[in-house]
Design a protein around this motif. Structure first.
Motif, PDB file in Angstrom:
ATOM      1  N   ILE A   1      85.025  32.086  11.746  1.00  0.00           N
ATOM      2  CA  ILE A   1      83.854  32.906  11.392  1.00  0.00           C
ATOM      3  C   ILE A   1      83.414  32.629   9.954  1.00  0.00           C
ATOM      4  O   ILE A   1      82.215  32.472   9.691  1.00  0.00           O
ATOM      5  CB  ILE A   1      84.161  34.396  11.621  1.00  0.00           C
ATOM      6  N   VAL A   2      84.360  32.569   9.026  1.00  0.00           N
ATOM      7  CA  VAL A   2      84.006  32.311   7.624  1.00  0.00           C
ATOM      8  C   VAL A   2      83.393  30.922   7.464  1.00  0.00           C
ATOM      9  O   VAL A   2      82.381  30.750   6.768  1.00  0.00           O
ATOM     10  CB  VAL A   2      85.252  32.483   6.718  1.00  0.00           C
ATOM     11  N   THR A   3      83.971  29.936   8.125  1.00  0.00           N
ATOM     12  CA  THR A   3      83.429  28.574   8.053  1.00  0.00           C
ATOM     13  C   THR A   3      82.015  28.514   8.618  1.00  0.00           C
ATOM     14  O   THR A   3      81.126  27.898   8.022  1.00  0.00           O
ATOM     15  CB  THR A   3      84.343  27.602   8.820  1.00  0.00           C
ATOM     16  N   TYR A   4      81.799  29.157   9.757  1.00  0.00           N
ATOM     17  CA  TYR A   4      80.465  29.177  10.363  1.00  0.00           C
ATOM     18  C   TYR A   4      79.463  29.872   9.437  1.00  0.00           C
ATOM     19  O   TYR A   4      78.333  29.403   9.267  1.00  0.00           O
ATOM     20  CB  TYR A   4      80.511  29.888  11.717  1.00  0.00           C
ATOM     21  N   HIS A   5      79.883  30.981   8.829  1.00  0.00           N
ATOM     22  CA  HIS A   5      78.987  31.728   7.940  1.00  0.00           C
ATOM     23  C   HIS A   5      78.544  30.866   6.756  1.00  0.00           C
ATOM     24  O   HIS A   5      77.354  30.785   6.445  1.00  0.00           O
ATOM     25  CB  HIS A   5      79.699  32.993   7.458  1.00  0.00           C
ATOM     26  N   TYR A   6      79.508  30.224   6.083  1.00  0.00           N
ATOM     27  CA  TYR A   6      79.153  29.409   4.923  1.00  0.00           C
ATOM     28  C   TYR A   6      78.388  28.147   5.312  1.00  0.00           C
ATOM     29  O   TYR A   6      77.518  27.689   4.563  1.00  0.00           O
ATOM     30  CB  TYR A   6      80.395  29.071   4.099  1.00  0.00           C
ATOM     31  N   ALA A   7      78.670  27.595   6.468  1.00  0.00           N
ATOM     32  CA  ALA A   7      77.894  26.444   6.935  1.00  0.00           C
ATOM     33  C   ALA A   7      76.452  26.861   7.230  1.00  0.00           C
ATOM     34  O   ALA A   7      75.515  26.107   6.950  1.00  0.00           O
ATOM     35  CB  ALA A   7      78.540  25.843   8.171  1.00  0.00           C
TER      36      ALA A   7
END
Length: 87
Positions: A56-62
């Motif tokens: 989720i964090v990776t998707y958000h920052y991407a």
């Protein structure tokens, strides 16, 4: 998403193999630390939760990065359009 599912399937196969291997060696004279099933389930659940948080964090920052790139591209295109209309 397929590779993530395949990774979890591989993880559970290895976990199953190790549990069976531990059962085979339970009668041996070697003493080892026994992990209770509840503890093992807690470790697995925590691992899945941590994996989900990382995704989720990776998707958000991407997504934020992609939005910034799109906004920068729109500004650049507007500047080029304004320069052409002024000429």
């Amino acid at each position: 998403m397929i590779s993530l599912t395949m990774a979890y399937n591989c993880f559970f196969v290895i976990l199953f193999f190790l549990c069976n291997l531990a059962g085979v060696h339970a009668n041996a004279s070697v003493s080892c630390y026994r992990i209770e099933p509840g503890t093992m389930a807690g470790i697995i659940c925590a691992d899945l939760l941590l994996t989900l948080v990382i995704i989720i964090v990776t998707y958000h920052y991407a997504s934020l990065r992609r939005q910034k790139l799109n906004k920068a591209e729109k500004v650049y295109m507007n500047v080029r359009a304004n320069c052409k209309s002024e000429s």
